[in-house]
Design an enzyme around this catalytic site. Sequence first.
Site, PDB file in Angstrom:
ATOM      1  N   TYR A 197       0.825  -1.211   0.000  1.00  0.00           N
ATOM      2  CA  TYR A 197       0.000   0.000   0.000  1.00  0.00           C
ATOM      3  C   TYR A 197       0.863   1.265   0.000  1.00  0.00           C
ATOM      4  O   TYR A 197       0.601   2.221  -0.738  1.00  0.00           O
ATOM      5  CB  TYR A 197      -0.911  -0.032   1.225  1.00  0.00           C
ATOM      6  CG  TYR A 197      -1.960   1.043   1.285  1.00  0.00           C
ATOM      7  CD1 TYR A 197      -3.122   0.959   0.522  1.00  0.00           C
ATOM      8  CD2 TYR A 197      -1.815   2.136   2.146  1.00  0.00           C
ATOM      9  CE1 TYR A 197      -4.105   1.932   0.605  1.00  0.00           C
ATOM     10  CE2 TYR A 197      -2.795   3.108   2.240  1.00  0.00           C
ATOM     11  CZ  TYR A 197      -3.935   3.006   1.461  1.00  0.00           C
ATOM     12  OH  TYR A 197      -4.907   3.982   1.546  1.00  0.00           O
ATOM     13  N   LYS A 252       0.909   4.061  -2.929  1.00  0.00           N
ATOM     14  CA  LYS A 252       0.520   5.438  -2.650  1.00  0.00           C
ATOM     15  C   LYS A 252       1.663   6.417  -2.915  1.00  0.00           C
ATOM     16  O   LYS A 252       1.435   7.570  -3.308  1.00  0.00           O
ATOM     17  CB  LYS A 252       0.013   5.564  -1.211  1.00  0.00           C
ATOM     18  CG  LYS A 252      -1.326   4.883  -0.985  1.00  0.00           C
ATOM     19  CD  LYS A 252      -2.384   5.321  -2.007  1.00  0.00           C
ATOM     20  CE  LYS A 252      -3.785   4.907  -1.617  1.00  0.00           C
ATOM     21  NZ  LYS A 252      -4.795   5.307  -2.614  1.00  0.00           N
TER      22      LYS A 252
END
Length: 251
Positions: free
Chosen positions: A152, A156
């Site tokens: 993640y 991001k």
Amino acid sequence: MSTQKVAIVTGAARGIGAATAQRLASDGMAVAVLDLNADSCQDTVDAITKAGGSAIAVGADVSDEAQVIDAVDTVTDKLGAPTVLVNNAGVLRDNLLFKMSVDDWDTVMGVHLRGAFLMSKTCQRHMVDAGWGRIVNLSSTSALGNRGQANYSAAKAGMQGFTKTLAIELGRFGVTANAIAPGFIQTDMTKATAERIGVPFDDFIKACADDTAVKIAGQPEDIANAVSFFAAEAARYVTGQVLYVAGKPMN
């Protein structure tokens, strides 16, 4: 011919996406509420139409090129050419690196990065044709690193580099690209995180709020407000930026 702007918000069945779709509709845009399953979008669509806005539900897997192309064509046919795109769709597959499977990595990269790429590539031609466009990508404070989120965090952080490159490439065509990096936001996704680590959600919310400078928990509307600014005509001179909406200073 109507001059109403058309927006697509991905991952808009609930949480930040739903709040963003409703905010853009209240700003006067026609909104395509896009999520994996069109039926799951109906509550968001109903909320918009009940308030007097215009919206349709669209089902698509943003990591699938053919589905993305079909979805954007559907939006164009039913609402008009989309010139505002909010890449919000996201999933979590948290785990420590040594436990993280390749599928966990690929799934997160597929939805976040591949999804944003496919949606942006497919929508940008409409923006270039119109000589005006707004792309808003959802990053996260996790881009700065977060235990148990190698996938993640990487996705991001990648979203921020992707955003800055879009800004450079598309600016001459009247298209801006910006990113919003939320901190803790009270949603079903963060509730699932609390459950995963075995903490009651109320305790999790309080701990996250206590960790901010403003001592409150973020709500989906806080992100929607930031998207509204970036998507507006007034933000024409703001592009390639990453705005941390986290209730505290971020480095």
